[in-house]
Scaffold this active site. Structure first.
Site, PDB file in Angstrom:
ATOM      1  N   SER A   1      34.232  46.159  45.239  1.00  0.00           N
ATOM      2  CA  SER A   1      34.401  47.172  46.259  1.00  0.00           C
ATOM      3  C   SER A   1      35.573  48.128  46.002  1.00  0.00           C
ATOM      4  O   SER A   1      35.618  49.201  46.579  1.00  0.00           O
ATOM      5  CB  SER A   1      34.625  46.498  47.610  1.00  0.00           C
TER       6      SER A   1
ATOM      7  N   SER B   1      36.071  42.067  43.567  1.00  0.00           N
ATOM      8  CA  SER B   1      36.212  43.478  43.926  1.00  0.00           C
ATOM      9  C   SER B   1      37.303  44.244  43.195  1.00  0.00           C
ATOM     10  O   SER B   1      37.371  45.470  43.309  1.00  0.00           O
ATOM     11  CB  SER B   1      36.443  43.621  45.435  1.00  0.00           C
TER      12      SER B   1
ATOM     13  N   LYS C   1      44.151  51.381  48.058  1.00  0.00           N
ATOM     14  CA  LYS C   1      42.790  51.176  48.565  1.00  0.00           C
ATOM     15  C   LYS C   1      42.841  51.389  50.074  1.00  0.00           C
ATOM     16  O   LYS C   1      43.798  50.963  50.737  1.00  0.00           O
ATOM     17  CB  LYS C   1      42.323  49.758  48.229  1.00  0.00           C
TER      18      LYS C   1
END
Lengths: 95, 482, 482
Positions: free
Chosen positions: B150, B174, B75
């Site tokens: 997210s 997330s 990420k």
């Protein structure tokens, strides 16, 4: 709880955000929408409850007073938008 | 090839049925090929890092190294030394950190090979991956829909098998929500299990790094390598190392599963409700005993979270002032102007909104009524879980109240926040939790959430793995990405 | 204008910033020394880079506890770091890590000596915090230049109750704190380098009034002389305002020593809502009984106690004891030399304050880096005490020791400075003198007592002044009177 234009200005000043005139009402509305939702916590019975700052049940750990790091001057100043060979530069501050 | 588990890949690498270059070549090509369609990655590395490939080969020549040579996507809020780390923000468009996050250095030391950085909601704030300065991510199951957020880029990349595994972070859901919406497995470990060093902070007391992969077993292997005390993060738990143990059978006899029944009953989407009930029945059929659990304060969680997380975020994001790194405005008249314009140009709307909410909640006059009150509610919710775990080993409940929605379908604001209602409570309590795929409704994946006792990642991963020993939902790949 | 003291009262409270003398910074492993080239002692954390995390320095905790014990303060079981949020270019994270609700040092007190006798000043609290960097305003016309070397160095801020009622009391209090922290070994005491600096909260009120007036805070006073002038100036300014019917504004002011005036600090205008909240990157710190007792055992003897001991146990004159005890390095030198010497402590003290101090003065040296070590100095004292040399010669030997690094005995031997105290040697000389001068002997014995000095003079002449005068006289009397 809801905020008005003046309070929005105060928040923007504390948060150092620029709010263009044409966005003031939209942002105020959107903040008020969230605040309305947050309001929900007011009904909760919390007297005598210890606030919980952290999920971790432990105590803080510390390190010995030993120098373990070395200078990163070049790498650091390279990241800055505006620096001379020694310093970060910002618009002049009047104290 | 693309549906091999990490164990199977490791086996092929060790027995030299495939080389590190060949395996990584497959995923390298897929990442490049599918990124146009998914926009799952913000950066796709042109070439594999020679040092990482050599290290993987070295490790493979020695004792058992289950992760050596396995491809990986991070990420884009894990700092990667020498590689751009944007956090999905214009603020960090050109930010190249001079250090690695601990998660990055640990997985690299385990021999994993990094292929790029995943798209995400800006600074991890959002549940749809529409709040990224680098464009929205498409859900591989339906490109017109969101992947969740997210960690939406990480989830979409795994779902499209652009990578066999990706890291993510979870503050209020997330990892779990995008894993559910993309039909893969994603685990957020206990707070303190994984070092936060080098992971750009959103809300420090909630953020945890975790893993997204097709199967629980994959997640367990990678999470074991990420875990453990880090002297650079004083909130990382000083506990002996943990290593995932894959259960030998699918037998759940003796396992007490607490079902948060009112969450299931309250599901508006009938298809999700049916799949959730079915999955719980499957656990029962495997031998688990079911216990009805009620969390009396959980309905306060979303409101409390949207005080606490923005409060911490408002302070954490103050360092982005345009002076030492990150975006600086081109038109500053004076210092204050430089701060205000740099921040307003650099941050997106959702980030600014949360900064303002948090600033307000901490400001004088509101601190006690909102911030402190929310912390008390956090305690009540944590206590609810403590009591629940007196009766059961793991909790089962929904992840998301809805299927992946269409891009632009949800206007900004509170409606999106409510989508986190089932994931936030465990975040507030710092508990380990995961989402695993349990089937499709209208062609879209649905997940089941498992929540464990503090530091008991083993139990939730074990239950998920045992479920996956009997089911194939986690092995489904969208047709367009086969 | 009215007179302060008669019509108006001053109320002064001080916040003293003490830089702790640690090797590394408060939260990073970067060196914390003064005077390095700009930005060369800045870690990624000190620069506020994203993803970096604070890890507290144990020595800073210990030093703060040691300070607390020295002012009889309560040390709590648990102490917590908090964030103080504001934007400023020398504050890299946009917040300062400080303490709010649970400081490491609670209520304490100390006694100062004023013109009216002793006065107890209560200490409200002392807390740990990180220092900010430095802004340099005179390097460029349009820019301020930022040096972050100082950012993150450890401070304790010692907050007094507003209990001082004139500038002299404020100075006495500041000196007392200064004595403590330097004797405790927790601060290098370097005022020039800002290791010890003070903010003064000053207000005035009409004599007899009980309510406090509006205060102004004068920032960054780092000299005992300036603080007195600054406070007096500020009080006069406030009285002037009030007497002309105005009101005092609560604000932060800067003292300009060149102009002897204070002026408002524009840069601090908006920074009044600091939104303190517990630092979510750090857990509460538990202070154990062991930590406290370890610091108790390191508590030094403070000057007042030392004076009492020097007088009572060593027989020093009170004035001498005061002078020695208040200079930590001199007291240490005095005590180690006294331990190594047979001489009376009074001789040691007198010589140290007299001849030795004069030498240091001439050499522009301080006793802490004396080229003559206490043990060597003890040798010189012994030579005086046993009569080998006179105090006058001792001064000469001392100079030589400084120049050559030789021991006292060596200098005395090489230069033949030792007094002849050997009775047999002197007896021989005297017998011969009396034989050679029968007339003078007769004259003395006939009642001419002045003749005695003739014999003494002759012996001194023959021995080039090295005859022990006391012994010479004794022997002469014996022989002449037999």
């Amino acid at each position: 709880m809801s905020i008005n234009r003046k309070e929005l200005e105060e928040i923007a000043t504390l948060a150092q955000l620029h709010i263009p005139e044409q966005q003031v009402s939209q942002i105020t509305d959107s903040l008020n929408q969230v605040m309305g939702m947050i309001e929900h916590i007011n009904g909760a019975q919390t007297s005598g409850v210890e606030p919980m700052a952290h999920p971790h049940e432990g105590w803080q750990q510390w390190r010995e007073d030993v120098v373990t790091d070395q200078s990163h001057k070049t790498a650091l100043l390279k990241l800055a938008a505006h620096a001379d060979e020694d310093h970060y530069l910002v618009p002049k501050v009047i104290e | 090839m693309i549906n091999l588990s990490i164990r199977q890949m490791a086996d092929m690498l060790t027995t030299k049925q495939i080389s590190v270059q060949e395996l990584n070549g497959v995923y390298h090509d897929r990442a490049r090929q599918f990124n146009d369609r998914t926009n799952a990655l913000i950066s796709v590395y042109e070439e594999l890092c020679a040092r990482e490939v050599m290290q993987a080969q070295d490790l493979l020549g020695k004792a058992a190294h289950p992760l050596a040579g396995i491809p990986l996507i991070h990420k884009d809020l894990f700092c990667t030394r020498g590689q751009t780390t944007t956090c999905g923000s214009n603020m960090l468009e050109h930010f190249i950190p001079p250090y690695d996050a601990t998660v990055v250095s640990r997985l690299s030391a385990a021999g994993m090979i990094t292929h790029g950085k995943a798209n995400m909601d800006e600074f991890a704030m959002g549940s749809s991956n529409e709040h990224s300065a680098y464009g929205p991510v498409a859900n591989p199951w339906d490109l017109s829909r969101v992947p969740g957020g997210s960690s939406g880029g990480s989830a979409a990349a795994v779902a499209a098998r652009m990578t066999p595994v990706a890291t993510g972070t979870d503050t209020g859901g997330s990892i779990r929500q995008p894993a559910a919406l993309c039909g893969i497995t994603g685990i957020k470990p206990s707070y303190g299990r994984v070092s936060r060093y080098g992971m750009v902070a959103f809300a420090s007391s909630l953020d945890q790094g975790g893993v997204l992969a097709p199967a629980a077993d994959d997640c367990g292997l990678v999470l074991s390598a990420m875990s453990g005390h880090d002297p650079l993060d004083s909130t990382s738990a000083r506990r002996p190392g943990w290593a995932w143990q894959k259960p030998e059978s699918a037998d759940l006899t003796g396992v007490k599963v607490g079902v948060i029944q009112d969450w299931v009953d309250g599901l508006q989407d009938e298809a999700i409700k049916q799949l959730t009930l079915q999955a719980i029945e499957t656990l029962k059929a495997q031998g688990a005993s079911l216990i009805d659990i009620h969390l009396p304060h959980a309905d306060l969680a979303v409101s409390a979270y949207y005080v606490l997380a923005p409060a911490e975020c408002s302070s954490n994001l103050s360092r982005f002032d345009g002076v030492r790194f990150g975006h600086q405005t081109a038109q500053a008249q004076n210092l204050e102007d430089l701060y205000r314009r740099s921040r307003s140009e650099g941050f997106g709307e959702e980030v600014k909104r949360r900064i303002m909410i948090g600033t307000w909640a901490l400001s004088s006059g509101y601190y006690d009524a909102y911030y402190l009150k929310a912390q008390k509610i956090r305690r009540l919710i944590s206590d609810d879980f403590r009591q629940a775990f007196d009766q059961c080993h793991v909790l089962a409940c929904p992840v998301s109240p809805e299927l992946a929605f269409k891009h632009g379908e949800k206007a900004d604001g509170v409606s999106m926040y409510q989508a986190d209602q089932f994931t936030i409570p465990a975040s507030l309590a710092g508990l380990p939790c995961l989402s695993m795929p349990i089937g499709h409704a209208a062609g879209l994946p649905v997940g089941l959430q498992l929540i464990g006792r503090y530091y008991d990642e083993q139990s939730i991963l074990a239950v998920a793995d045992q479920y996956q020993q009997l089911t194939r939902h986690h092995l489904q790949v969208p047709e367009a990405f086969l | 204008m009215s007179v302060i003291g008669a019509d108006w009262e001053m109320v002064i409270g001080l916040e003293i910033h003490v830089r702790l003398d640690t090797n590394s910074k408060l939260f990073s492993g970067m060196k914390a020394s003064y005077g390095a080239s700009p930005n060369s002692q800045v870690s990624f954390l000190d620069a506020g880079l994203p993803g970096t995390l604070p890890v507290i320095n144990q020595k800073a905790l210990d030093y703060a506890i040691r300070f607390g014990l020295s002012v009889d303060a309560d040390i709590p079981d648990v102490t917590v770091f908090a964030r103080k949020n504001y934007f400023y270019p020398d504050l890299p994270k946009g917040y300062q890590i400080s303490q709010m609700d649970d400081p490491i040092v609670g209520k304490g007190h100390l006694v100062i000596t004023t013109e009216d006798g002793e006065k107890t000043i209560e200490i409200t609290r002392a807390h740990l915090e990180e220092d900010a960097g430095k802004s340099i305003h005179d390097k460029y016309d349009q820019f301020s230049a930022i040096d972050l070397n100082r950012a993150g160095t450890p401070l304790i801020e010692v907050v007094s109750e507003p209990q001082m009622s004139n500038a002299k009391e404020a100075v006495a209090y500041m000196r007392e704190i200064y004595t403590r922290v330097t004797h405790l070994g927790i601060c290098d005491g370097n005022l020039q380098e800002g290791s010890f600096r003070c903010d003064a909260n000053v207000s005035v009120r009409r004599a007899g009034e009980t309510e406090l007036g509006t205060r102004a805070e004068i920032k960054n006073l780092n000299s005992f002389r300036f603080i007195e002038k600054a406070i007096n100036h500020e009080a006069r300014r406030q009285v002037q305002i009030l007497e002309s019917g105005g009101t005092v504004t609560q604000e932060t002011r800067l003292y300009d020593a060149d102009k002897d005036q204070t002026r408002s600090m524009r840069s601090k205008e908006n920074a009044n809502d600091y939104r303190y909240f517990p630092d979510p990157d750090q857990l509460p710190i538990r202070i154990t009984a062991e930590m406290i007792s370890a610091q108790k055992s390191r508590m030094p003897e403070f000057p007042d106690a030392k004076v009492r001991r020097f007088v009572a146990e060593l027989g020093l004159k009170k004035d001498d004891a005061e002078l020695i005890a208040h200079d930590q390095a001199m007291a240490a030198f005095f005590e180690s030399s006294q331990q190594a010497s047979q001489a009376k402590a009074d001789l040691n003290a007198k010589f140290l304050l007299g001849e030795f101090s004069a030498l240091l003065n001439v050499q522009g040296a301080v006793i802490a880096d004396s080229r003559i070590l206490p043990e060597a100095y003890a040798g010189l004292l012994d030579a005086m005490a046993d009569g080998t040399i006179s105090r006058k010669v001792a001064k000469q030997v001392l100079d030589e020791m400084w120049g050559t690094g030789q021991s006292a005995a060596q200098v005395i031997k090489d230069q033949g400075l030792g007094q002849i105290s050997d009775a047999s040697a002197l007896t021989g000389l005297i017998k011969k003198l009396l034989e050679d001068n029968p007339d003078q002997v007769a004259s003395y014995r006939g009642g001419n007592e002045k003749m005695f000095n003739f014999f003494v003079g002759q012996i001194m002449k023959q021995t080039k002044g090295q005859a022990n005068p006391v012994q010479t006289k004794q022997l002469l009397e014996e022989f002449l009177n037999e």
